[in-house]
Scaffold this active site. Sequence first.
Site, PDB file in Angstrom:
ATOM      1  N   ARG A 241      52.143  45.600  38.203  1.00  0.00           N
ATOM      2  CA  ARG A 241      50.726  45.412  37.813  1.00  0.00           C
ATOM      3  C   ARG A 241      50.054  46.694  37.318  1.00  0.00           C
ATOM      4  O   ARG A 241      50.305  47.685  37.696  1.00  0.00           O
ATOM      5  CB  ARG A 241      50.044  44.902  39.308  1.00  0.00           C
ATOM      6  CG  ARG A 241      50.042  43.579  39.578  1.00  0.00           C
ATOM      7  CD  ARG A 241      49.451  42.627  38.699  1.00  0.00           C
ATOM      8  NE  ARG A 241      49.382  41.122  39.149  1.00  0.00           N
ATOM      9  CZ  ARG A 241      50.324  40.342  38.766  1.00  0.00           C
ATOM     10  NH1 ARG A 241      51.369  40.489  38.377  1.00  0.00           N
ATOM     11  NH2 ARG A 241      50.267  39.131  39.271  1.00  0.00           N
ATOM     12  N   GLU A 270      43.176  44.453  31.348  1.00  0.00           N
ATOM     13  CA  GLU A 270      44.049  43.634  30.589  1.00  0.00           C
ATOM     14  C   GLU A 270      42.822  42.569  29.664  1.00  0.00           C
ATOM     15  O   GLU A 270      42.189  41.783  30.579  1.00  0.00           O
ATOM     16  CB  GLU A 270      44.979  42.999  31.442  1.00  0.00           C
ATOM     17  CG  GLU A 270      46.097  43.975  31.871  1.00  0.00           C
ATOM     18  CD  GLU A 270      47.182  43.241  32.476  1.00  0.00           C
ATOM     19  OE1 GLU A 270      47.292  41.879  32.674  1.00  0.00           O
ATOM     20  OE2 GLU A 270      48.249  43.944  32.753  1.00  0.00           O
ATOM     21  N   HIS A 289      51.708  41.662  29.259  1.00  0.00           N
ATOM     22  CA  HIS A 289      52.079  40.964  30.647  1.00  0.00           C
ATOM     23  C   HIS A 289      52.654  39.764  30.615  1.00  0.00           C
ATOM     24  O   HIS A 289      52.170  38.635  30.996  1.00  0.00           O
ATOM     25  CB  HIS A 289      50.687  40.813  31.245  1.00  0.00           C
ATOM     26  CG  HIS A 289      50.831  40.538  32.721  1.00  0.00           C
ATOM     27  ND1 HIS A 289      49.668  41.188  33.388  1.00  0.00           N
ATOM     28  CD2 HIS A 289      51.594  40.242  33.529  1.00  0.00           C
ATOM     29  CE1 HIS A 289      50.067  40.734  34.836  1.00  0.00           C
ATOM     30  NE2 HIS A 289      51.255  40.246  34.608  1.00  0.00           N
TER      31      HIS A 289
END
Length: 329
Positions: A241, A270, A289
């Site tokens: 993360r 993000e 991601h």
Amino acid sequence: MSTNKKKLLITESMSQQGWALFRERGDIETVQFSNLISAADFSALLEQQAPVHGIALGATQFGEPELEASRDMKVVARIGVGYDSVDVAALSKRQVPLMIAGTANSPSVAEQALFMMLTLAKRAVELHALVKDGKWSSRLGMLPFDLFGKTVLIAGFGRIGSRTAKRCLAMEMTVLVYDPYVASDVITAAGCEAVTDLDAALPRADFVSIHCPKTKETTGLFDAARIARMKPSAYLINTARGGIVVEAALYDALVAKKLAGAGLDVFEVEPPPHDHKLFDLPNVIIAPHVAGVTREALDRMGLQTALNMLSVLDGEPIRQNAVNAEVLG
């Protein structure tokens, strides 16, 4: 809608395998929503569709206001394993289980972590450009190196970290594991070396691969002081993360050549800004991601998410996939 039916809100990223399970059920009504829905539109949707009995989330935030708007929430599920966007305490207060996809995407993330290690070790990006740019004669000044015989430190030995360890062992690496929540004999039985002091272990590692959840405890875990403990020849991999690694500190270490390189699938913000300083560094490889979002993982996660939700609604919850299993009694 019949009063006997349960209404589920399902984000658009649910796989067809998951949708198929819902369609087989005459007691389930589903409503699809966008994974990019705004907070205001999401709140309005919940109020419009209430009572809502279950929800499958992508990256959408979910907490007390959303629980209140749902009016009769029975189960919240993540199509994935991370849950930093969900207020678990708020769910637990209302005895609502949070279900995650278990091992569905762990092979995919473990593969991505190993891929990033190999890409950096073999200097894949640089050598690819070297050939295309007609610089063949300079290739011996840009030698790759082997994973064989190197040491990797894995932070977090859950579903993903343990699988990453297996892949590193297959590359004949020495595998150190730091996880204060896993017994050392479990780590040793997996062929790895358990370390209890992260700071003391960092100088030993040629690679550090992060596989812990993002919590208050792990946010900023790899700050300037911790990164400074790594060898200048070492590489940092984060497929967990954003926010576990302090990006400004990582940038400074890379520019100062106090760290050899990094592989990042996740970022503090993000999507990250287009002018992110890390993007300009040749020894950093990045991805949006997607470590756990392969074709196969999406199928597995969708199916498991549907099974998770239905298990709760049917009174036979899959306890090992519940983050707050204590609410299940």
